[in-house]
Design a protein around this motif. Structure first.
Motif, mmCIF file in Angstrom:
data_model
loop_
_atom_site.group_PDB
_atom_site.id
_atom_site.type_symbol
_atom_site.label_atom_id
_atom_site.label_comp_id
_atom_site.label_asym_id
_atom_site.label_seq_id
_atom_site.Cartn_x
_atom_site.Cartn_y
_atom_site.Cartn_z
ATOM 1 N N TRP A 86 6.055 6.447 11.333
ATOM 2 C CA TRP A 86 6.789 5.751 10.204
ATOM 3 C C TRP A 86 7.761 4.740 10.841
ATOM 4 C CZ3 TRP A 86 8.543 9.247 5.521
ATOM 5 C CH2 TRP A 86 8.569 8.209 4.382
ATOM 6 N N ASN A 87 7.505 3.614 10.308
ATOM 7 C CA ASN A 87 8.445 2.425 10.653
ATOM 8 C C ASN A 87 9.271 2.033 9.429
ATOM 9 O OD1 ASN A 87 9.627 0.315 11.776
ATOM 10 N ND2 ASN A 87 7.892 -1.001 11.777
ATOM 11 N N LEU A 88 10.770 2.072 9.478
ATOM 12 C CA LEU A 88 11.459 1.888 8.608
ATOM 13 C C LEU A 88 12.222 0.603 8.955
ATOM 14 C CD1 LEU A 88 11.081 4.871 8.306
ATOM 15 C CD2 LEU A 88 13.488 5.069 7.511
ATOM 16 N N VAL A 89 11.861 -0.624 8.193
ATOM 17 C CA VAL A 89 12.356 -1.889 8.785
ATOM 18 C C VAL A 89 13.508 -2.345 7.770
ATOM 19 C CG1 VAL A 89 11.910 -4.537 9.255
ATOM 20 C CG2 VAL A 89 10.118 -2.538 9.181
ATOM 21 N N PHE A 90 14.705 -2.739 8.262
ATOM 22 C CA PHE A 90 15.637 -3.417 7.567
ATOM 23 C C PHE A 90 15.720 -4.725 7.574
ATOM 24 C CE2 PHE A 90 17.026 0.869 9.352
ATOM 25 C CZ PHE A 90 16.925 1.538 8.346
ATOM 26 N N GLU A 95 -4.727 2.450 6.026
ATOM 27 C CA GLU A 95 -3.943 2.422 4.792
ATOM 28 C C GLU A 95 -2.409 2.589 5.201
ATOM 29 O OE1 GLU A 95 -5.742 3.676 0.913
ATOM 30 O OE2 GLU A 95 -6.752 4.891 2.618
ATOM 31 N N MET A 96 -1.642 1.874 4.658
ATOM 32 C CA MET A 96 -0.017 1.882 5.010
ATOM 33 C C MET A 96 0.502 2.422 3.636
ATOM 34 S SD MET A 96 2.590 -0.885 6.469
ATOM 35 C CE MET A 96 1.731 -1.194 7.927
ATOM 36 N N LEU A 97 1.082 3.694 4.004
ATOM 37 C CA LEU A 97 2.122 4.202 2.606
ATOM 38 C C LEU A 97 3.179 3.599 2.908
ATOM 39 C CD1 LEU A 97 1.080 7.631 3.333
ATOM 40 C CD2 LEU A 97 0.176 6.397 1.406
ATOM 41 N N ASN A 123 -1.678 -7.450 6.683
ATOM 42 C CA ASN A 123 -1.376 -6.653 7.765
ATOM 43 C C ASN A 123 -0.301 -5.718 7.672
ATOM 44 O OD1 ASN A 123 1.179 -8.060 8.186
ATOM 45 N ND2 ASN A 123 0.469 -9.315 10.126
ATOM 46 N N ALA A 124 0.143 -5.661 6.395
ATOM 47 C CA ALA A 124 1.489 -4.786 6.287
ATOM 48 C C ALA A 124 1.469 -4.694 4.633
ATOM 49 C CB ALA A 124 2.563 -5.098 7.025
ATOM 50 N N GLY A 125 2.245 -3.563 4.454
ATOM 51 C CA GLY A 125 2.446 -3.389 2.867
ATOM 52 C C GLY A 125 3.267 -4.498 2.367
ATOM 53 N N MET A 126 4.008 -4.968 3.186
ATOM 54 C CA MET A 126 5.232 -5.789 2.767
ATOM 55 C C MET A 126 4.709 -7.429 2.448
ATOM 56 S SD MET A 126 5.627 -7.922 5.464
ATOM 57 C CE MET A 126 6.973 -8.964 5.011
ATOM 58 N N ASN A 127 3.534 -7.707 2.841
ATOM 59 C CA ASN A 127 2.949 -8.867 2.815
ATOM 60 C C ASN A 127 3.097 -9.366 1.181
ATOM 61 O OD1 ASN A 127 0.250 -8.952 5.133
ATOM 62 N ND2 ASN A 127 2.597 -8.773 5.538
ATOM 63 N N VAL A 174 14.620 -2.996 2.319
ATOM 64 C CA VAL A 174 14.063 -2.057 3.223
ATOM 65 C C VAL A 174 12.755 -2.092 3.193
ATOM 66 C CG1 VAL A 174 13.871 0.467 3.469
ATOM 67 C CG2 VAL A 174 16.275 -0.573 2.936
ATOM 68 N N ASP A 175 11.962 -2.211 4.030
ATOM 69 C CA ASP A 175 10.458 -2.099 4.052
ATOM 70 C C ASP A 175 10.056 -0.929 5.027
ATOM 71 O OD1 ASP A 175 7.831 -3.090 4.676
ATOM 72 O OD2 ASP A 175 8.474 -4.196 6.397
ATOM 73 N N THR A 176 9.369 -0.137 4.404
ATOM 74 C CA THR A 176 8.871 1.105 5.301
ATOM 75 C C THR A 176 7.191 0.824 5.291
ATOM 76 O OG1 THR A 176 8.512 2.960 4.053
ATOM 77 C CG2 THR A 176 10.827 2.344 4.455
ATOM 78 N N GLY A 177 6.686 1.524 6.492
ATOM 79 C CA GLY A 177 5.288 1.685 6.458
ATOM 80 C C GLY A 177 4.699 2.968 7.315
ATOM 81 N N MET A 178 4.276 3.749 6.786
ATOM 82 C CA MET A 178 3.594 4.823 7.493
ATOM 83 C C MET A 178 1.948 4.795 7.487
ATOM 84 S SD MET A 178 4.437 8.991 7.214
ATOM 85 C CE MET A 178 4.568 9.233 5.642
ATOM 86 N N PHE A 217 12.212 -4.256 16.539
ATOM 87 C CA PHE A 217 12.535 -5.398 15.772
ATOM 88 C C PHE A 217 11.016 -6.023 15.068
ATOM 89 C CE2 PHE A 217 13.747 -9.587 14.671
ATOM 90 C CZ PHE A 217 14.973 -9.463 14.313
ATOM 91 N N TRP A 218 11.130 -5.797 13.901
ATOM 92 C CA TRP A 218 9.560 -5.876 13.421
ATOM 93 C C TRP A 218 9.598 -7.419 12.495
ATOM 94 C CZ3 TRP A 218 6.825 -7.016 8.955
ATOM 95 C CH2 TRP A 218 5.222 -6.593 9.182
ATOM 96 N N GLU A 219 8.464 -8.129 13.095
ATOM 97 C CA GLU A 219 8.324 -9.237 12.527
ATOM 98 C C GLU A 219 6.904 -9.359 11.690
ATOM 99 O OE1 GLU A 219 9.784 -12.855 14.482
ATOM 100 O OE2 GLU A 219 10.655 -11.399 15.874
ATOM 101 N N VAL A 238 -5.455 -4.721 7.530
ATOM 102 C CA VAL A 238 -6.500 -5.077 8.370
ATOM 103 C C VAL A 238 -5.682 -5.741 9.496
ATOM 104 C CG1 VAL A 238 -8.294 -6.480 9.054
ATOM 105 C CG2 VAL A 238 -8.288 -5.527 6.803
ATOM 106 N N ARG A 239 -5.724 -5.112 10.817
ATOM 107 C CA ARG A 239 -5.090 -5.608 11.977
ATOM 108 C C ARG A 239 -6.062 -6.241 13.070
ATOM 109 N NH1 ARG A 239 0.926 -2.620 12.576
ATOM 110 N NH2 ARG A 239 1.663 -3.538 10.477
ATOM 111 N N ALA A 240 -6.780 -7.105 12.926
ATOM 112 C CA ALA A 240 -7.859 -7.415 13.673
ATOM 113 C C ALA A 240 -7.720 -9.103 14.120
ATOM 114 C CB ALA A 240 -9.103 -7.348 13.158
HETATM 115 N N1 SER Z 1 6.259 -3.908 7.927
HETATM 116 C C1 SER Z 1 6.373 -2.620 8.823
HETATM 117 C C2 SER Z 1 5.261 -2.424 9.585
HETATM 118 O O1 SER Z 1 4.241 -2.799 9.202
HETATM 119 C C3 SER Z 1 6.996 -1.453 7.744
HETATM 120 O O2 SER Z 1 6.253 -1.466 6.766
HETATM 121 O O3 SER Z 1 5.197 -1.627 10.588
#
Ligand code: SER
Length: 399
Positions: free
Chosen positions: A211-215, A99-101, A43-47, A234-238, A171-173, A76-78
């Motif tokens: 764009w979301n920048l997570v610390f 797609e998440m950059l 569901n996110a690039g950081m997985n 740092v975990d970002t996703g656009m 606050f992203w989880e 996929v966010r389903a």
């Molecule tokens: N993990 C965060 C998000 O999915 C930033 O990449 O929004």
């Protein structure tokens, strides 16, 4: 081909972080999560980097050495914590597949550099006017014992329109458990020439988070407590689809070249009028909604099946089965399209994804390496000092 604009936007992102800021490009992982029962789909690039955040990466793995990384991840966010299924089709900017950059720092740079890089990429590189952008940051949550993110506030405050938000927005989880932390989001006003602060995080299609920048600082434990991580990251996703809509001057992602070939193909096979982009009550008979749902769902079906998630009876498979059935119903009942329409859209999806181009590029690259290699072998064999029928072991050619 026609699909090259979005592909350029994507490579510009990767090249910016690679060439200007020393990030290592890494491939997208498949959408089927590997060894993580907390996730239905990626569901996110950081997985795929979860072990790095947690400090549990195998020291012998490539991952263990990652400091700065950039990629484009299929998401996929389903289902699960991040589920956009119900919004799909109703607006122009939520998708079950997107797609998440992203760029990452694992114990390397932190808030200041992350914000600077993002701002510079958007405003200087992509040329997005700064007066269309709004920034949100974490305003703290007393009940959760979490302070406001003053560092981030101070980084942005001199020059930017800033808004604090609470746990829900800033606050992203990753899921019920997993890495998490305060985030700062960059929002874009599709209208411009006005003060649109009130529309930030207000479900308006005009002002959309891009764009979301997570610390990353904590891990959400099974007992719901927050444990400090061994290092900050740092975990970002656009969202690529949203970025492309901004760069192509479209309010709806469906009006970009990521979707128009699909909508066109759907029209050719359907018995209804062409797609007109209507939403809500004016979309009589929900024809345009059906177009959007089918276009969204065929992307998700294609990517999931390619990554080994098949429609089935439980978990992610069951979600995919429902997605398929929903798409079939919209095809048949609203778009009056014949049986087989859904599958017939897959080649268009393949075209948009430039799979053919990617294979051709790789083939060309490989064939030229192969040719170089054989030339090297021929040259060596014909050398005067080549004796005893023993070929020198060192090779410079990497196939
Ligand atoms: N993990 C965060 C998000 O999915 C930033 O990449 O929004």
């Amino acid at each position: 081909g026609d699909s090259s604009f979005q592909a350029e936007d994507k490579s510009a992102f990767v090249e910016f972080f690679r060439d200007k800021h020393g990030h290592l490009p890494v491939p997208s992982s498949p959408v089927r999560p590997r060894g993580d029962p907390s996730l239905l789909f990626v569901n996110a690039g950081m997985n795929q980097f979860k072990p790095i955040f947690l400090g549990t990466a195998d020291p012998r793995s490539d991952m263990a050495s990652y400091r700065r990384v950039v990629n484009s991840q299929k998401c996929v966010r389903a289902g699960g914590k991040h589920n956009d299924l119900d919004d799909v089709g109703r607006d122009g900017y939520h998708h079950t597949f997107f797609e998440m950059l992203g760029n990452w720092s694992f114990g390397d740079y932190f808030k200041e550099e992350a914000c600077q890089m993002a701002w510079s990429l958007l405003t200087e590189h992509y040329g997005i006017p700064a007066d269309r952008l709004y920034v949100s940051y974490f305003g703290g949550d007393a009940a959760a014992g979490l302070p406001a993110d003053e560092d981030t506030r101070n980084i942005w405050v001199p020059t930017h329109r800033l808004l604090p938000f609470g746990l829900k927005d800033n606050f992203w989880e990753m899921g019920d458990t997993g890495p998490c932390g305060p985030c700062t989001e960059i929002h874009y006003d599709h209208v411009g020439g006005r003060e649109a602060t009130a529309l930030v995080n207000a479900d308006s299609p005009e002002v959309v988070e891009i764009w979301n920048l997570v610390f990353m600082q904590y891990n959400r434990e099974v007992d719901h407590s927050l444990r400090l991580l061994p290092q900050v990251s740092v975990d970002t996703g656009m969202g690529l689809e949203r970025l492309v809509s901004v760069l192509q001057g479209k309010t709806s992602n469906y009006d970009t070249d990521l979707f128009t070939p699909l909508l066109h193909a759907i029209h050719q096979r359907s018995g209804v009028e062409p797609y007109r982009g209507r939403m809500g009550a004016v979309d009589v008979g929900q024809v345009d909604l059906a177009y959007r749902v089918v276009a969204d769902h065929v992307r998700t079906l294609s990517v999931c099946i390619a990554d080994g998630v098949y429609p089935g009876m439980s978990g992610a498979e069951l979600v995919l089965r429902r997605i398929l059935r929903r798409a079939v119903r919209f095809c048949v009942e609203v778009l009056c399209a014949p049986q087989g329409t859904l599958a017939s859209l897959v080649p268009t999806m393949v075209f948009v994804f430039q799979i053919v181009d990617i294979i051709n590029e790789n083939e060309a690259h490989f064939l030229s390496s192969l040719q170089q290699g054989s030339r090297l072998i021929e040259r060596t064999l014909s050398r005067k000092d080549y004796k005893h029928g023993v070929f020198p072991g060192q090779s410079r050619s990497r196939l």
